[in-house]
Design an enzyme around this catalytic site. Structure first.
Site, PDB file in Angstrom:
ATOM      1  N   HIS A   1       0.874  -0.968  -0.066  1.00 30.80           N
ATOM      2  CA  HIS A   1      -0.075  -0.019  -0.171  1.00 30.80           C
ATOM      3  C   HIS A   1       0.790   1.250  -0.036  1.00 30.80           C
ATOM      4  O   HIS A   1       0.384   2.165  -0.200  1.00 30.80           O
ATOM      5  CB  HIS A   1      -1.067   0.096   1.242  1.00 30.80           C
ATOM      6  CG  HIS A   1      -0.465   0.102   2.766  1.00 30.80           C
ATOM      7  ND1 HIS A   1      -0.949   0.337   3.856  1.00 30.80           N
ATOM      8  CD2 HIS A   1       0.860  -0.420   3.020  1.00 30.80           C
ATOM      9  CE1 HIS A   1      -0.123   0.464   4.534  1.00 30.80           C
ATOM     10  NE2 HIS A   1       0.915  -0.046   4.456  1.00 30.80           N
ATOM     11  N   HIS A   2       2.247   1.316   0.015  1.00 26.47           N
ATOM     12  CA  HIS A   2       2.966   2.364  -0.189  1.00 26.47           C
ATOM     13  C   HIS A   2       3.545   2.674  -1.476  1.00 26.47           C
ATOM     14  O   HIS A   2       3.980   3.786  -1.636  1.00 26.47           O
ATOM     15  CB  HIS A   2       4.226   2.189   0.857  1.00 26.47           C
ATOM     16  CG  HIS A   2       3.917   1.995   2.278  1.00 26.47           C
ATOM     17  ND1 HIS A   2       3.322   2.863   2.887  1.00 26.47           N
ATOM     18  CD2 HIS A   2       4.461   1.338   3.218  1.00 26.47           C
ATOM     19  CE1 HIS A   2       3.150   2.712   4.005  1.00 26.47           C
ATOM     20  NE2 HIS A   2       3.863   1.590   4.314  1.00 26.47           N
ATOM     21  N   CYS A   3       3.227   1.800  -2.368  1.00 29.64           N
ATOM     22  CA  CYS A   3       3.631   1.999  -3.800  1.00 29.64           C
ATOM     23  C   CYS A   3       2.365   2.560  -4.663  1.00 29.64           C
ATOM     24  O   CYS A   3       1.299   2.214  -4.448  1.00 29.64           O
ATOM     25  CB  CYS A   3       3.911   0.614  -4.521  1.00 29.64           C
ATOM     26  SG  CYS A   3       4.828   0.701  -5.941  1.00 29.64           S
TER      27      CYS A   3
END
Length: 366
Positions: free
Chosen positions: A171-173
């Site tokens: 979810h950080h990409c």
């Protein structure tokens, strides 16, 4: 909230071998694990947790469903009736061309050509010195397998009501940026492929219970056209005092729930239940699919999360989310996301077992 039982897709990322009798829409491939040059000993993330979870569930299902079990449907040539297949594999790891539905050309080039970019994104500094061909095979390919797994699981969830990818949740990409061991934007890719291959009118609810803010897909939502933005609703419960602190991405979140350090089970679960219900009753969003990012870095003792949620609390959390989906007849896909303790694999497997013990989930009958 619609019936998508008869949906179909011709895209290879949505391909899977049809089962004769019973099966589980649980997605996994033995290539998910990451291990080379002892990375698993120097990185806080348990880079072998995915195979541990799969092995745990295999033993469980062999006992619970004694008619039979196979490890990987793609490699399984035994199609006898009454054979239970508990795990489905993606047909292949996602290609550069398939990544380009979301990711920019420059991003794809950086991730495949620049050791520095991969080292920064994975937070493993020694990778700067590693030939990119080795990094591609040992690190990028496992993450690509998991990314394919998320895309397939999203399709299976929509078709059969539920699915679990034993991996993913990066979810950080975002489309043009990778960080926090999140190398490819599997959540945005899952949404885009469903919109492209099934229906561009699908409403997606993202429930992010990883302890870190989900800033990658949120930044992708900000870059979408207004009609697309209206089809995505984000509920994110996270500790605001830790990474990534992305105030720009936070503007894309519909319900931001700040979690104070050392919050306990009772308060945490109460917040989750209240805001899940409010999405439907107060905000009147009607999702066709829930993408549930089920990080276990909220677990007490996690060195990065700083919360005090017990293993039982995580089991109850997952039970709440899946029960909500079942109660309102909403398809749900679970992605595993973060979790930085060696005990995470056991906690996750036990939680999934509980969903079957409570009959919240069950086998799919063809």
């Amino acid at each position: 909230m619609s019936d998508f039982k008869n949906i179909s897709s011709n895209h290879p990322l949505h391909a899977y071998r049809k089962c004769v009798d019973h099966f589980m829409p649980i997605v996994y491939n033995s290539s998910y694990d990451v291990y080379f040059f002892k990375i698993e000993t120097i990185h806080p993330f348990d880079t072998k947790k995915w195979s541990k979870i799969a092995a745990n569930l295999e033993e469980y299902f062999k006992i619970k469903y004694p008619k039979g079990s196979s490890h990987d449907i793609i490699d399984n040539n035994n199609n006898n009736n009454n054979t239970l297949t508990y795990c489905i594999s993606p047909s292949h790891y996602i290609t550069k061309d398939e990544l380009s539905l979301v990711h920019t050309r420059s991003f794809i080039c950086r991730m495949h050509c620049s050791p520095l970019s991969v080292a920064k994104a994975s937070e493993v500094c020694p990778l700067v010195l590693c030939p990119i061909c080795i990094t591609e095979r040992k690190l990028l390919q496992p993450i690509k397998w998991q990314t394919s797994g998320s895309i397939l699981a999203g399709f299976l969830a929509l078709k059969y009501g539920w699915a679990i990818n034993i991996g993913g949740g990066f979810h950080h990409c975002s489309a043009n940026s990778a960080q926090g061991f999140c190398l490819f934007a599997d959540i945005t890719l899952t949404i885009r492929y469903l919109w492209q291959e099934v229906s561009d009118r699908l409403n997606i609810l993202i429930v992010d219970c990883d302890v870190h803010q989900g800033n990658g897909y949120a930044r992708d939502v900000l870059s979408m056209k207004p009609p697309e933005q209206k089809r995505i609703y984000i509920l994110d419960l996270f500790n605001p005092n830790i990474f990534p602190g992305d105030t720009i991405a936070e503007t894309a979140i519909n319900r931001v729930i700040y979690l104070k350090s050392k919050i306990d089970d009772k308060e945490y679960l109460s917040l989750l239940e209240f805001h899940m219900e409010a999405i439907l009753t107060t905000d009147h969003f009607k999702p066709d699919l829930i993408i549930y990012n089920a990080g276990t870095d909220i677990l007490i003792g996690d060195p990065l999360g700083r919360l005090r949620i017990s293993a039982n609390g995580i089991t109850k959390r997952d039970e709440i989310v899946f029960s909500f989906a079942k109660q309102y007849n909403i398809s749900i896909v679970m992605l595993l996301s973060g979790g930085y303790q060696r005990s995470s694999a056991q906690v996750i497997a036990q939680s999934i077992r509980n969903l079957f013990d409570k009959q919240i989930l069950d086998v799919i009958n063809n």
